[in-house]
Design a protein around this motif. Structure first.
Motif, PDB file in Angstrom:
ATOM      1  N   MET A   1       0.835  -1.196   0.000  1.00 22.06           N
ATOM      2  CA  MET A   1       0.000   0.000   0.000  1.00 22.06           C
ATOM      3  C   MET A   1       0.873   1.250   0.000  1.00 22.06           C
ATOM      4  O   MET A   1       1.879   1.310   0.702  1.00 22.06           O
ATOM      5  N   ARG A  75       1.420   1.338 -15.629  1.00 22.49           N
ATOM      6  CA  ARG A  75       0.967   0.984 -14.284  1.00 22.49           C
ATOM      7  C   ARG A  75       0.716  -0.508 -14.102  1.00 22.49           C
ATOM      8  O   ARG A  75       1.032  -1.062 -13.053  1.00 22.49           O
ATOM      9  N   ILE A 246      -7.111  -3.372  -7.071  1.00 25.07           N
ATOM     10  CA  ILE A 246      -6.637  -1.987  -6.991  1.00 25.07           C
ATOM     11  C   ILE A 246      -5.107  -1.950  -7.014  1.00 25.07           C
ATOM     12  O   ILE A 246      -4.497  -1.275  -7.850  1.00 25.07           O
ATOM     13  N   VAL A 247      -4.486  -2.663  -6.114  1.00 28.55           N
ATOM     14  CA  VAL A 247      -3.035  -2.572  -5.934  1.00 28.55           C
ATOM     15  C   VAL A 247      -2.281  -3.498  -6.876  1.00 28.55           C
ATOM     16  O   VAL A 247      -1.182  -3.156  -7.329  1.00 28.55           O
ATOM     17  N   ARG A 348     -11.235   4.723  -6.986  1.00 23.56           N
ATOM     18  CA  ARG A 348     -10.674   3.744  -6.064  1.00 23.56           C
ATOM     19  C   ARG A 348     -10.150   4.452  -4.815  1.00 23.56           C
ATOM     20  O   ARG A 348      -9.441   5.454  -4.929  1.00 23.56           O
ATOM     21  N   ILE A 350      -8.409   3.453  -0.870  1.00 18.37           N
ATOM     22  CA  ILE A 350      -7.929   2.517   0.151  1.00 18.37           C
ATOM     23  C   ILE A 350      -7.748   3.291   1.441  1.00 18.37           C
ATOM     24  O   ILE A 350      -7.138   4.368   1.441  1.00 18.37           O
ATOM     25  N   ASP A 407      -7.663   7.166  -9.728  1.00 16.19           N
ATOM     26  CA  ASP A 407      -6.628   6.417  -9.011  1.00 16.19           C
ATOM     27  C   ASP A 407      -5.334   7.182  -9.170  1.00 16.19           C
ATOM     28  O   ASP A 407      -5.246   8.157  -9.925  1.00 16.19           O
ATOM     29  N   SER A 408      -4.321   6.779  -8.444  1.00 13.57           N
ATOM     30  CA  SER A 408      -2.988   7.366  -8.582  1.00 13.57           C
ATOM     31  C   SER A 408      -1.974   6.237  -8.493  1.00 13.57           C
ATOM     32  O   SER A 408      -2.294   5.116  -8.097  1.00 13.57           O
ATOM     33  N   ASN A 410       0.403   5.496  -6.516  1.00 15.10           N
ATOM     34  CA  ASN A 410       0.550   4.863  -5.196  1.00 15.10           C
ATOM     35  C   ASN A 410      -0.798   4.644  -4.512  1.00 15.10           C
ATOM     36  O   ASN A 410      -0.846   4.280  -3.346  1.00 15.10           O
ATOM     37  N   HIS A 411      -1.897   4.889  -5.240  1.00 14.07           N
ATOM     38  CA  HIS A 411      -3.273   4.657  -4.763  1.00 14.07           C
ATOM     39  C   HIS A 411      -3.642   5.528  -3.573  1.00 14.07           C
ATOM     40  O   HIS A 411      -4.594   5.229  -2.852  1.00 14.07           O
ATOM     41  N   ARG A 412      -2.924   6.625  -3.383  1.00 11.76           N
ATOM     42  CA  ARG A 412      -3.159   7.498  -2.237  1.00 11.76           C
ATOM     43  C   ARG A 412      -3.376   8.964  -2.622  1.00 11.76           C
ATOM     44  O   ARG A 412      -4.249   9.617  -2.065  1.00 11.76           O
ATOM     45  N   ASP A 475     -11.137  -1.348   1.416  1.00 10.91           N
ATOM     46  CA  ASP A 475     -11.023  -0.922   0.021  1.00 10.91           C
ATOM     47  C   ASP A 475     -12.402  -0.681  -0.581  1.00 10.91           C
ATOM     48  O   ASP A 475     -13.375  -1.359  -0.238  1.00 10.91           O
TER      49      ASP A 475
END
Length: 499
Positions: A1, A75, A246-247, A348, A350, A407-408, A410-412, A475
């Motif tokens: 994550m 990605r 997602i990840v 998305r 998390i 989304d990005s 790093n998903h953050r 998630d």
């Protein structure tokens, strides 16, 4: 994550301490692993000091959180390489647990036979990540290879001057002929937790002694004060897998732990957005095809589940009987200072961090409690509930969106938490905040006997995370249809409570 690179508001790290954790080491008897996860260290790569002490687990830089700029075309390839880095850590941790006798006879064994080869494998994988990024027109971070080196977290981890290194759990001989560290054979989980020090009697927690998960009361008395509740069941279909679309899209067993799914039923690592948009849903309102998922809980009473010898289950150190929640409340609320805007399709989010034990507490954002005691919340302990009270897991998601990205890398960084005053910073827009409350009235209360935990429960985790409660996470992928999303926004902004 990944980790949010912007300043986290109202961090749980200010309210949580990581104490001692007992660990049973195969071939080496019962020993204590004392770990302090600091939220203030650069990049989350916690400082460790080894003085030849036996190593309890492995701490590697979380490369995914470093990659904030990855071209979209790269990605999926990068995600596969990141999943490979996770698998390499798991394999190294497994070798660590299986070679205690060799380690006892050679002070350099871990460095030479485990950490050295791990570094070489990670170097090659990091090189491929850089190639993927550059070929897609991006610019890979300079010297990705600096993230190749991992460290062993030793038993009796020395502290950094702030009390984190004390052996708070005990571990002394209590006269019974056993080490009372709590690392006994808990239904087959002796190699990697949980242990007695991971549990606390909820009645021993002071009321209102820490913040609730970030923004749990986000809508307050002003701004957008309404709510929208969606009913999607408790995973009566027993839909579970160890993927994470997602990840780790395109990677089977990318999570290395099982997830419970409610809502969308098309969830696999290989599902496209169109697959999810067209998937069936368990939600009462069929306009909600969103995906809601979280790591399963298991009771470690000596019984096993159907994944005993499979990836994500016993092969990845997750053992015991899986229990689904008996209630799952999914509620969206507003913002304290403004109206909210609609979430975009396929957004998305998390919350929490599956690697918080080694990453540190910066992204830890879930809470444990018991029914009847929900003014007492803990993040770094599992609760022991009194008779008639049930285990509760609570998560509150980020509620500020950058207005552009679903989304990005790093998903953050495409979403954020509100500031202390309830506003969104950096030009972000307020969106409905998802709050998830899971109740388990099917978990018998563990007992602590002679410093050891009997019949514990634990959240599934990556093996090297030792099944710590701090690693809990949740998630969400938005697949509300446009009309229902607009109804949600109207309800929240007008102060109505809808479902």
């Amino acid at each position: 994550m990944g980790r949010n690179t912007r300043k986290r508001r109202m961090p749980l790290a200010t309210k949580v301490t990581a104490g001692a954790a007992a660990l049973a080491l195969g071939g080496g008897g019962l020993v204590w692993a004392n770990f302090y996860a600091s939220a203030h260290e650069d990049g989350g790569h916690n400082r460790t000091k080894s003085r030849g002490a036996q190593v309890a687990t492995i701490n590697c830089p979380d490369v995914g959180q470093k990659l904030t700029k990855v071209p979209r075309k790269a990605r999926r390839g990068v995600a596969k390489e990141l999943a490979l880095l996770d698998r390499q850590i798991t394999d190294a941790y497994t070798r660590l647990a299986e070679t205690r006798q060799a380690q006892a006879g050679d002070a350099n064994y871990v460095d030479n036979a485990i950490l050295g080869p791990l570094k070489s494998k990670r170097t090659a994988t990091l090189d491929r990540i850089g190639i993927n990024i550059n070929r897609a027109g991006g610019t890979a971070p300079r010297d990705l290879g600096r993230f190749a080196r991992c460290q062993g977290v030793p038993v009796d981890q020395p502290g950094d001057g702030d009390g984190g290194g004390q052996n708070q759990g005990g571990g002394q001989d209590d006269g019974s002929g056993q080490d009372n560290g709590g690392g006994q054979d808990n239904g087959g989980q002796a190699q990697n937790g949980p242990v007695a020090d991971d549990f606390i009697n909820i009645e021993d927690v002071q009321p209102n002694s820490r913040n609730l998960p970030n923004g749990l009361a986000a809508n307050g008395d002003g701004g957008s004060t309404g709510s929208f509740t969606t009913e999607c069941g408790t995973n009566e279909n027993a839909l579970r897998n160890s993927d994470n679309v997602i990840v780790a899209p395109g990677v089977s067993n990318g999570a290395q732990h099982q997830h419970d799914y409610v809502g969308n039923q098309a969830n696999t690592a290989f599902a496209s957005d169109e697959d999810l948009a067209n998937g069936e849903t368990t939600c009462r309102n069929q306009g909600d095809r969103s995906t809601y998922f979280w790591p399963v809980l298991r009771i470690q009473d000596g019984t096993q589940d159907i994944d005993q010898g499979r990836p994500g289950g016993g092969q990845d150190g997750n053992v015991g009987k899986i229990v689904a929640p008996t209630a799952a409340e999914l509620r969206f609320v507003g913002n304290r200072t403004s109206d909210v805007v609609a979430m975009p399709r396929a957004l998305r989010i998390i919350t929490g961090d599956a690697k918080a034990f080694t990453n540190g507490l910066n992204n830890a954002n879930t809470a444990w409690s018991c029914t009847g005691f929900e003014d007492r919340q803990v993040t770094d302990k599992y609760p022991i509930c009194p008779e008639g009270s049930s285990v509760v897991r609570t998560s509150a998601f980020q509620s500020c969106w950058d207005g552009q990205n679903i989304d990005s890398a790093n998903h953050r960084t495409h979403v954020d938490f509100v500031e202390a005053d309830g506003t969104c910073s950096n030009g972000f827009q307020a969106i409905p905040q998802l709050q998830v409350r899971l109740v388990y009235d099917n978990i018998p209360a563990p007992r602590i006997e002679n410093g050891q935990v009997v019949n514990p429960f634990a959240v599934d985790s990556f093996p090297e995370q030792l099944h710590k409660p701090i690693t809990d996470h949740n998630d969400f992928i938005n697949f509300f249809d446009e009309d229902l999303m607009n109804q949600m926004v109207e309800c929240i902004n007008s102060g109505q409570d809808c479902q």
